[in-house]
Enzyme design. Sequence first.
Site, PDB file in Angstrom:
ATOM      1  N   TRP A   1      47.132  50.191  43.573  1.00  0.00           N
ATOM      2  CA  TRP A   1      48.198  49.412  44.206  1.00  0.00           C
ATOM      3  C   TRP A   1      49.458  50.237  44.369  1.00  0.00           C
ATOM      4  O   TRP A   1      50.184  50.077  45.351  1.00  0.00           O
ATOM      5  CB  TRP A   1      48.448  48.113  43.439  1.00  0.00           C
ATOM      6  CG  TRP A   1      47.212  47.278  43.350  1.00  0.00           C
ATOM      7  CD1 TRP A   1      46.530  46.927  42.219  1.00  0.00           C
ATOM      8  CD2 TRP A   1      46.465  46.692  44.439  1.00  0.00           C
ATOM      9  NE1 TRP A   1      45.433  46.178  42.539  1.00  0.00           N
ATOM     10  CE2 TRP A   1      45.360  46.021  43.882  1.00  0.00           C
ATOM     11  CE3 TRP A   1      46.633  46.680  45.833  1.00  0.00           C
ATOM     12  CZ2 TRP A   1      44.424  45.339  44.662  1.00  0.00           C
ATOM     13  CZ3 TRP A   1      45.699  46.008  46.606  1.00  0.00           C
ATOM     14  CH2 TRP A   1      44.619  45.342  46.018  1.00  0.00           C
TER      15      TRP A   1
ATOM     16  N   ASP B   1      56.017  46.002  40.847  1.00  0.00           N
ATOM     17  CA  ASP B   1      54.898  45.141  41.210  1.00  0.00           C
ATOM     18  C   ASP B   1      54.349  44.574  39.898  1.00  0.00           C
ATOM     19  O   ASP B   1      53.748  45.297  39.109  1.00  0.00           O
ATOM     20  CB  ASP B   1      53.844  45.979  41.946  1.00  0.00           C
ATOM     21  CG  ASP B   1      52.598  45.169  42.311  1.00  0.00           C
ATOM     22  OD1 ASP B   1      52.495  44.000  41.910  1.00  0.00           O
ATOM     23  OD2 ASP B   1      51.713  45.734  43.006  1.00  0.00           O
TER      24      ASP B   1
ATOM     25  N   LYS C   1      46.972  35.963  40.274  1.00  0.00           N
ATOM     26  CA  LYS C   1      46.426  36.562  39.065  1.00  0.00           C
ATOM     27  C   LYS C   1      46.862  35.757  37.844  1.00  0.00           C
ATOM     28  O   LYS C   1      46.057  35.315  37.060  1.00  0.00           O
ATOM     29  CB  LYS C   1      46.908  38.012  38.917  1.00  0.00           C
ATOM     30  CG  LYS C   1      46.703  38.851  40.178  1.00  0.00           C
ATOM     31  CD  LYS C   1      45.457  39.711  40.115  1.00  0.00           C
ATOM     32  CE  LYS C   1      45.034  40.260  41.468  1.00  0.00           C
ATOM     33  NZ  LYS C   1      45.934  41.236  42.070  1.00  0.00           N
TER      34      LYS C   1
HETATM   35  C1  PLP Z   1      46.006  42.133  43.288  1.00  0.00           C
HETATM   36  C2  PLP Z   1      47.140  43.060  43.294  1.00  0.00           C
HETATM   37  C3  PLP Z   1      47.816  43.406  44.474  1.00  0.00           C
HETATM   38  C4  PLP Z   1      47.380  42.895  45.838  1.00  0.00           C
HETATM   39  O1  PLP Z   1      47.705  41.576  45.933  1.00  0.00           O
HETATM   40  P1  PLP Z   1      47.489  40.731  47.285  1.00  0.00           P
HETATM   41  O2  PLP Z   1      48.179  39.465  46.939  1.00  0.00           O
HETATM   42  O3  PLP Z   1      46.014  40.593  47.473  1.00  0.00           O
HETATM   43  O4  PLP Z   1      48.128  41.448  48.387  1.00  0.00           O
HETATM   44  C5  PLP Z   1      48.906  44.244  44.386  1.00  0.00           C
HETATM   45  N1  PLP Z   1      49.317  44.732  43.209  1.00  0.00           N
HETATM   46  C6  PLP Z   1      48.696  44.443  42.047  1.00  0.00           C
HETATM   47  C7  PLP Z   1      49.202  45.015  40.770  1.00  0.00           C
HETATM   48  C8  PLP Z   1      47.587  43.601  42.052  1.00  0.00           C
HETATM   49  O5  PLP Z   1      46.968  43.303  40.895  1.00  0.00           O
END
Ligand code: PLP
Length: 357
Positions: free
Chosen positions: A102, A172, A196
């Site tokens: 990511w 993030d 998540k």
């Molecule tokens: C799952 C995830 C993403 C991507 O998320 P989307 O909502 O599918 O765009 C980005 N960063 C991290 C750390 C993730 O776990």
Amino acid sequence: MKRKVYNFSPGPALLPADVMEIAQREFLDYKGSGMSILEVSHRSGVFQEVIENAEANLRQLMAIPENYEVLFLQGGASTQFAMVPLNLMKNGKAAFWDTGRWSERAIAEAEKYGNTQVLSSSRDRNYSYVPPLDLDKVSPETDYLHITTNNTIFGTRLSQIPDSKKIPLVADMSSNILSETYQVEDFGLIYAGAQKNIGPAGMTVVIIRKDLIGSAHELCPKMLNYQTHSEKNSLYNTPPTFAIYLTGLVFKWTLDMGGVSALEVQNRKKAQLLYDFIDSSSFYSANISEPDRSWMNICFKTPDGESDLKLVGFAEEKGCMFLKGHRSVGGLRASLYNSMNLEGVEYLVEVLDEFQK
Ligand SMILES: *Cc1c(COP(=O)(O)O)cnc(C)c1O
């Protein structure tokens, strides 16, 4: 409510059963309105209360200071990979701590809008560790430093948040928001896809320091400008109303559970239990060593790929779902987000033990 299975999916992931029971009860007739929350206008008083409560509860959970905006947006964390540089790259410079897939994606998007400096990367060993970070390398006119606090795919976690001084830190937090205590003041911007740890897919939370709003790139689409959404309290266009409602219920549940600090204690306990079992077994091994181990996504393996696959099937028959590791890592992964209780992890350990025997 007792669930039939324990769900270890990396995301979309399990939600608290109590939350879904409330949603089910309220589904056809939201609080006596005679309508489902799915059916009401985002400009109605009914929804206004939903979004205001969600924001107030998140502010309380993370102790978000007044000089930060909370935005509920669409497009997932992946849209933030572009939205952040479009809004924050005034000098055309961003720095990155590259700790996983990511982070890589965030770098690739930012490259379109300016210069990216990768301060440190663990790509050389397929992101199986958190590389040291040397902040002296950051040039002073850097617009932001981007980090990923928990690397969902590889099972690593940043055990220290860098002190980037005057350079805004962008995090993030998609896979570990509300799972442990962070000081919002340490960050310029925090973002997280909800699916998540805090809600259903379809909504992204952004927490942004107000002074970082208002200097977007001139070609920045209106929908991707933080200012647009901050001026209209996330109601510029139709927001993902049902996802905001459900996430709001999860925020309330998190408060009822004792807040982030109480869940952090439980999360450490859950992860420890599983790592201890893996470390003490001669059959299983963990991919990541301390202090880089994630508390949310525990990556491990059996001695060979065939047994990994067999275990996934065996565990599903026993009601432990989605233990297959990400295809770029292989092996196994158990995601233990906030909604997973200790009993679930104890049961998983029993099943893993039975399989090894
Ligand atoms: C799952 C995830 C993403 C991507 O998320 P989307 O909502 O599918 O765009 C980005 N960063 C991290 C750390 C993730 O776990």
